[in-house]
Design a protein around this motif. Sequence first.
Motif, PDB file in Angstrom:
ATOM      1  N   SER A  66       0.847  -1.193   0.000  1.00 29.74           N
ATOM      2  CA  SER A  66       0.000   0.000   0.000  1.00 29.74           C
ATOM      3  C   SER A  66       0.879   1.238   0.000  1.00 29.74           C
ATOM      4  O   SER A  66       2.091   1.162   0.269  1.00 29.74           O
ATOM      5  N   GLY A  67       0.279   2.362  -0.287  1.00 31.62           N
ATOM      6  CA  GLY A  67       1.027   3.607  -0.323  1.00 31.62           C
ATOM      7  C   GLY A  67       0.097   4.803  -0.446  1.00 31.62           C
ATOM      8  O   GLY A  67      -1.134   4.672  -0.445  1.00 31.62           O
ATOM      9  N   PHE A  68       0.697   5.960  -0.569  1.00 32.20           N
ATOM     10  CA  PHE A  68      -0.042   7.214  -0.718  1.00 32.20           C
ATOM     11  C   PHE A  68      -0.386   7.430  -2.186  1.00 32.20           C
ATOM     12  O   PHE A  68       0.336   7.002  -3.083  1.00 32.20           O
ATOM     13  N   ALA A  69      -1.498   8.091  -2.433  1.00 27.90           N
ATOM     14  CA  ALA A  69      -1.890   8.486  -3.786  1.00 27.90           C
ATOM     15  C   ALA A  69      -2.450   9.896  -3.740  1.00 27.90           C
ATOM     16  O   ALA A  69      -3.141  10.275  -2.787  1.00 27.90           O
ATOM     17  N   GLY A  70      -2.151  10.660  -4.774  1.00 27.11           N
ATOM     18  CA  GLY A  70      -2.684  12.019  -4.845  1.00 27.11           C
ATOM     19  C   GLY A  70      -2.462  12.605  -6.215  1.00 27.11           C
ATOM     20  O   GLY A  70      -1.530  12.232  -6.932  1.00 27.11           O
ATOM     21  N   GLY A  71      -3.338  13.517  -6.618  1.00 27.54           N
ATOM     22  CA  GLY A  71      -3.207  14.125  -7.937  1.00 27.54           C
ATOM     23  C   GLY A  71      -4.356  15.071  -8.229  1.00 27.54           C
ATOM     24  O   GLY A  71      -4.890  15.720  -7.325  1.00 27.54           O
TER      25      GLY A  71
END
Length: 240
Positions: free
Chosen positions: A76-81
């Motif tokens: 899992s990880g961070f996501a952004g945009g």
Amino acid sequence: MRIFGLASLTASFLSAASMTALAADLPVRPAPPVVYTPVSLWTGCYLGGNLGGSWGSGDLTITGSGGTVSGSRGNSGFAGGGQIGCDWQTGAFVFGIRNMADWSNRSSTRVVQGGPFTGFGATLENNWVDLLTGRIGWAASPQWLLYFQGGPAWRESSLRIVNPAGVDVSSSSRTRTGWTIGGGAEWKFAQNWSTFLEYDFADFGNRTAVFSTPALGTVSASAKSNTSLFLIGLNWRPTF
């Protein structure tokens, strides 16, 4: 004559009173129910940003002269945009198209534990994902929109083979094409602003990297991965 006129007036009064009493006895017709008429609040274009989490499984297989090492590992990880799109509302239904591009820091690694390639490993890194979706929504109320979406997806990812010292000996980095489906809810809390909460799933198929040496032979790594995104976002809809 006066007596006749008084009698006529009295008769008229009694007749009016009788009709009033009869009308009072008639059943009262209920008022028609209030029908919600959707207001076209969602027609127009918008742009905004989002952030959240990204997770999924990475299936890695490493094959060499010493055998095959394979396994699946969740990460899992961070996501952004950001996102940009346009909607068109007819009645309670909303149809639209949107493009969303997010950066993610997910990665998965496997290491060979035996044979001539002991210590060699493969790492799959996922850098960004782009989802181009058409969506169908239903305005549950003037301010609330429930929607389902789907379409093509792209991802830039790299599959690297590293030696026991951690040095890259082979790599395959390119944009992969896949598909995505998802859905969510959007709330218009002001004339030009709305916020949304949504889930998206994307799959990008398989990819392979190969490393060969005269002394050790050939080692290949193949990877299959999928991505799930859980995002909260903010949209701005300009008024023209």
